[in-house]
Design a protein around this motif. Structure first.
Motif, mmCIF file in Angstrom:
data_model
loop_
_atom_site.group_PDB
_atom_site.id
_atom_site.type_symbol
_atom_site.label_atom_id
_atom_site.label_comp_id
_atom_site.label_asym_id
_atom_site.label_seq_id
_atom_site.Cartn_x
_atom_site.Cartn_y
_atom_site.Cartn_z
ATOM 1 N N GLU A 157 0.852 -1.222 0.099
ATOM 2 C CA GLU A 157 0.050 -0.065 -0.158
ATOM 3 C C GLU A 157 0.897 1.244 0.188
ATOM 4 N N THR A 200 -8.147 -1.125 3.069
ATOM 5 C CA THR A 200 -7.931 -0.510 1.889
ATOM 6 C C THR A 200 -8.863 -0.925 0.652
ATOM 7 N N LEU A 201 -8.995 -2.102 0.778
ATOM 8 C CA LEU A 201 -9.646 -2.627 -0.554
ATOM 9 C C LEU A 201 -11.178 -2.413 -0.040
ATOM 10 N N LEU A 235 -12.266 1.016 -1.612
ATOM 11 C CA LEU A 235 -11.978 1.334 -3.268
ATOM 12 C C LEU A 235 -13.253 1.681 -3.769
ATOM 13 N N ASP A 249 -13.173 6.701 -8.503
ATOM 14 C CA ASP A 249 -12.090 7.696 -8.299
ATOM 15 C C ASP A 249 -11.305 7.956 -9.427
ATOM 16 N N GLN A 295 -7.445 6.340 -10.550
ATOM 17 C CA GLN A 295 -6.939 4.898 -10.644
ATOM 18 C C GLN A 295 -8.137 3.987 -11.177
ATOM 19 N N VAL A 307 -10.116 0.584 -10.603
ATOM 20 C CA VAL A 307 -10.438 -0.630 -10.028
ATOM 21 C C VAL A 307 -11.009 -1.565 -10.602
ATOM 22 N N TYR A 327 -8.799 -8.416 -6.357
ATOM 23 C CA TYR A 327 -8.753 -6.860 -6.697
ATOM 24 C C TYR A 327 -7.724 -6.585 -7.519
ATOM 25 N N LEU A 368 -5.574 -3.061 -8.864
ATOM 26 C CA LEU A 368 -5.749 -1.642 -8.780
ATOM 27 C C LEU A 368 -4.574 -1.017 -9.772
#
Length: 518
Positions: free
Chosen positions: A237, A256-257, A260, A264, A267, A269, A490, A492
């Protein structure tokens, strides 16, 4: 987020102003040779395919080596890669024959032959590494090679053998570069995959360059890749936030996941369901404090998966009540059927029947720095100790040492994630609960082994569902393993990188070549 449409319009304006020479300013041309940096917490056990059977190692193998077969994104059946064709000979499902493509070359310039294929499979079984994939080839009796033709002879009917050929266990190595009876230990790899491994620093970095000589199922061998390895989710991270990596995969912290957002603007996802599972494995040997099945059943009555998924994993995983996950043929809810609620009273009754002294004391091992493994261990310890029936000592290990600990039967209990080798229930059978399974719990059941073998005889894999239903009922009764959760994938990436949705799926292939600059 800058859209693809915006970029196309900008490019057209540049071309109109610059004339025919403007092609040099196209984003795809500007960035085609630029390296994409990918970060992960998955570790590589070994660069030698005969010495590793884990997600981190196989992720690298699927890019550097070729197997005879592979899987297309989301595919349910293997397709030719190094092979031109592969078929079962006759109707007995005991002879499998492949013909290689012509002109496949190793980095040395040597042309691949069927002898290299035979050599690769033979040495996996010969070396039989305690953390290697030899258990996956349990039905392989012998291999013949002639020119570009390789023939596999199986000890019993096995309709799943083509799936196994398509995994990291089927990675084809240059027989002049790998010892026959021992693992290669230098930081190099000689394969014919979409990428060449140009340099490697253990637990730090793998540098991959597109292989211009590659011939196989992949149509575009992708961009140069730097694959960076981080010792913890927090470190991954930190690298992402500092923009030291372009893509983060497997695995950012659950907190954090859970936060998401696809909206955003900075980024991309990609979230998808997977067949990744995580189980609590229990040592069933006579020397283990968990040897008595009543003790293991008592543990099953105390596990609260919903709490684990909601608190430790912040809703980024789903509770799992079966050996086989949802979305795979044969999925059931065998552990919910047998242990529907957390029940201390039932657990205490079982321990009383077993005549064991409480609290039952045992050691729980986990891999340090691997996702939320430590927080998970602490939560399970709390659940098991709540009623005073168990006393759990937690002990963390570095990943490679952790594998050695369970592979040599030194741990009482340990949780391990399982990324499907291929999209078939068989990958959740023999490797996890069969006699001499790779998870090495000491568990052996004649009934389970017979069900695993019987399930392999069905070319139509849906016909195996009944065998796997019975198998999971047996496992819920014997409890050598307690299913915990089913994961999600996930990936990113920053706004300039596309293809993250194809990077990983239930086929077990890690497609670094799918990543591209937008």
């Amino acid at each position: 987020m800058r859209s693809v449409r915006t970029r196309i319009l900008a490019t057209l304006l540049v071309l109109a102003a610059a004339g025919v020479g403007g092609w040099q300013l196209l984003p795809s041309q500007e960035k085609s040779g630029r390296t994409i940096t990918v970060g992960t917490t998955d570790a590589v056990t070994a660069l030698d395919p005969a010495g590793a059977y884990d997600a981190g190692s196989w992720a690298l193998f699927s890019n550097v080596f070729q197997s005879l077969l592979t899987f297309d994104p989301g595919g349910a059946e293997p397709v030719p890669d190094a092979a031109k064709s592969c078929v079962f000979v006759g109707t007995g499902l005991t002879t499998y024959r492949c013909v290689l493509q012509e002109g496949l070359t190793f980095p040395s310039g040597r042309t691949m032959t069927a002898e290299d294929v035979k050599y690769s499979f033979d040495r996996v079984k010969k070396i039989n590494s305690d953390v290697g994939p030899s258990s996956l080839l349990s039905t392989l009796k012998s291999v013949d090679a002639s020119g570009l033709t390789v023939t596999f002879h199986l000890s019993s009917p096995d309709a799943t053998f083509p799936f196994k050929v398509a995994t990291g266990a089927g990675s084809i190595v240059d027989h002049t570069k790998y010892p026959r009876n021992s693992l290669r230990t230098d930081p190099g790899a000689d394969g014919t995959g979409p990428y060449k491994l140009t340099s490697y620093a253990k637990n730090k970095k793998a540098v991959l360059a597109p292989n211009s000589h590659y011939k196989g199922d992949v149509h575009d061998t992708g961009r140069p890749i730097d694959l960076l390895y981080y010792g913890s989710a927090a470190a991954l991270e930190k690298a992402w936030k500092a923009k030291r990596i372009d893509v983060a995969a497997r695995q950012l912290p659950p907190k954090t996941l859970s936060r998401l957002s696809a909206s955003d603007p900075d980024q991309r996802v990609n979230e998808s369901d997977t067949s990744e599972t995580r189980n609590l494995y229990l040592n069933t040997r006579d020397s283990s404090p968990l040897h008595d099945v009543q003790v293991r059943k008592a543990m099953a009555w105390l596990i609260n998966r919903e709490e684990l998924a909601a608190t430790v994993y912040q809703g980024t995983v789903d509770p799992l009540y079966s050996l086989i996950p949802t979305g795979i043929t044969g999925h059931t809810t065998s552990f919910f059927d047998a242990y529907p609620d957390q029940d201390e009273k039932k657990a205490k009754e079982l321990l009383t029947e077993a005549g064991v002294t409480t609290p039952v004391t045992f050691t729980y091992g986990y891999a340090e720095g691997r996702g939320a493994a430590q927080a998970e261990a602490e939560d399970l310890k709390k659940q098991l100790e709540a009623g005073g029936l168990f006393k759990v000592t937690l002990k963390g290990y570095e990943w490679t040492d952790f594998q050695k600990q369970w592979a040599t039967g030194k741990l009482d209990a340990y949780a391990v994630g399982w990324v499907a080798d291929y999209p078939d229930p068989d990958t959740f059978g023999g490797p996890l609960v069969g006699t001499d399974s790779t998870m090495n719990t000491g568990y052996s059941s004649k009934s389970v082994d017979q069900l695993i073998q019987a399930s392999q005889q069905y070319p139509d894999r849906g016909d195996a569902a009944s065998d796997f239903k019975t198998l999971q009922e047996d496992i819920a009764r014997d409890v050598p393993v307690i299913p915990l959760w089913q994961g999600k994938e996930y990936v990113l990436s920053n706004e300039d990188v596309g293809g993250g949705q194809y990077l990983s799926d239930a086929t077990g292939v890690f497609r670094l070549w799918s990543l591209d600059w937008i």
